[in-house]
Design a protein around this motif. Sequence first.
Motif, PDB file in Angstrom:
ATOM      1  N   ARG A 126     -51.183  48.188  33.864  1.00  0.00           N
ATOM      2  CA  ARG A 126     -52.281  48.375  32.904  1.00  0.00           C
ATOM      3  C   ARG A 126     -51.888  49.344  31.793  1.00  0.00           C
ATOM      4  N   TYR A 130     -51.850  48.588  27.834  1.00  0.00           N
ATOM      5  CA  TYR A 130     -52.455  49.522  26.884  1.00  0.00           C
ATOM      6  C   TYR A 130     -51.488  49.838  25.741  1.00  0.00           C
ATOM      7  N   VAL A 169     -63.371  53.436  24.880  1.00  0.00           N
ATOM      8  CA  VAL A 169     -63.507  52.245  25.722  1.00  0.00           C
ATOM      9  C   VAL A 169     -62.141  51.801  26.238  1.00  0.00           C
ATOM     10  N   ARG A 172     -60.942  54.284  29.009  1.00  0.00           N
ATOM     11  CA  ARG A 172     -61.677  54.113  30.268  1.00  0.00           C
ATOM     12  C   ARG A 172     -61.356  52.776  30.914  1.00  0.00           C
ATOM     13  N   GLY A 173     -61.157  51.739  30.111  1.00  0.00           N
ATOM     14  CA  GLY A 173     -60.941  50.417  30.669  1.00  0.00           C
ATOM     15  C   GLY A 173     -59.547  50.190  31.217  1.00  0.00           C
ATOM     16  N   SER A 178     -59.390  52.390  39.286  1.00  0.00           N
ATOM     17  CA  SER A 178     -60.509  51.597  39.789  1.00  0.00           C
ATOM     18  C   SER A 178     -61.218  52.391  40.879  1.00  0.00           C
TER      19      SER A 178
END
Length: 397
Positions: A126, A130, A169, A172-173, A178
Amino acid sequence: MTARIPSAGAAPTDGDDRLPPARFAFDTHTWKEIAHLLANLPVSLLGFTYATTALITSGALTLTVIGFPLLAAVLLGARVLGKLERGRARALLGVRVDEPSPLPLGRGGGLLQRMWMALKDPVGWRTLLYDFIRLPWGICTFVITFTSLFVLWPVLPFIARGLSNVDRVMVRGLLSPSDELERRIAELESDRGIVVDTAAADLRRIERDLHDGAQARLVSLAMGLGLAKEKLLEDPDSAAAMVEEAHGEVKLALQELRDLARGIHPAVLTDRGLDAALSSVASRCTVPVKVTADLESRPAAAIEGIAYFTVSELLQNVSKHSGARTASVDVWRSADRLLIQVRDDGRGGARLDAGSGMRGLSERLGAVDGLFVLDSPAGGPTTVTAELPWRDRTETS
C-alpha cells in the motif's frame, strides 16, 4: 485642528484614527498546510523514483536468485518511507495515524519464511501504491499552491484546506493500518499463547498422572513378581499369593491407564461420536443429567474433542460445586456454529474468576474462535452456553 496621538502602549480611545497593528493574514494551521502542499513535489518525486526504480529492478531480476530477496527488501524500505510520510502528515496536517504492527521477522523461521512474510506484507504494498499515485498529485498541489501565493492569495486558505483534505484522505486510506487486521493479529497472538500454555499444562498433567499412578503401580508390580520368582521353589504357596496380588495390581494399572486415555481422548468419542460420549460423561456425574444431542452429522475431530472436554469439565463442576438436584446438556448445530448449553438447578453464584475452571474454559474456546457465556445468579439456576465454529469432518480427512 491637530489630531491627538496617544502615547505608546496606551489603549485606543473612541475616535482614535490610528491603524490597527500589522499581523499575518493566515494562521499557523494554514501556513502548515501550505508548507505541506509545497513539500509534496520533492517528497513525491523521491517516493516515485524509489518505487519505480526498485520495482523495475527487482522485477527484472526475478528470473535470477536475487530477484525476490531484492523485492522483499524494497517492501521493507517502503515501510520506512511510509513511516516518514505519516510523521510529516502528523506534524503539518495534524493527522493522527497509528503505526502498523512491525513484521515479526525475528521470531524464528528460516530465511525463506522471513522473505515470504515481507513479500506478502500489505503495508509495504500500500505504501508503494501511495508513492505511485502521489507524483501527479504532488505536481498539481505544488503548482496550484505556488501560483496562489501570488495570484489568488485572498482565497489561498480555502484552497489549501481543500487540497490538504485530499492529502489527509490519502494518508488515512493508504498509510494507516487496518483496524480489523490489527485487532485480529493481536487476538491470534494471544490465542496462540493460550493454546501453547494449555498444551503444556496438559502434558504436565499426563506426566504427573503417569508418574504418580500407573508407573508407580507397575514398579510395585515388577518388585512383587521378582519376589514371587525367588520364592517359587522354596514357598510355592507364598509365591502363588504374591502372583495373585500382582494380578490385582495389573487390573488396577490397566484401569488407571484406561482412565488416563479417556482423559486424553476417549475411545467412545472416536467410535460413536459426541452423543454417546456425552452420555457416558453424564452417567459418571453425581447429579442426574439429561443429554440431548441434535446433530445430523459429526463435526471435525478437533471441534468434537473440544466440545466433549468442555461438557466434561462443566459436569465436574456441577458434581463438586453446584449442589444441584438435576442438570441437562443440550447440543445442536445452528448454521456454521456448534452450540452447547449446560444447565443445573443448583445454588448458582459461579464466576469466571472464582477458580472453578470457568476462566480456563473461556480462554480455550476463545482460542478457536469460540464463545463462552456464563449466567449464574446467586441462588441459581446456572446456565452455561458455549459456541464453537462448525467444520465438517470431511474437511479434516
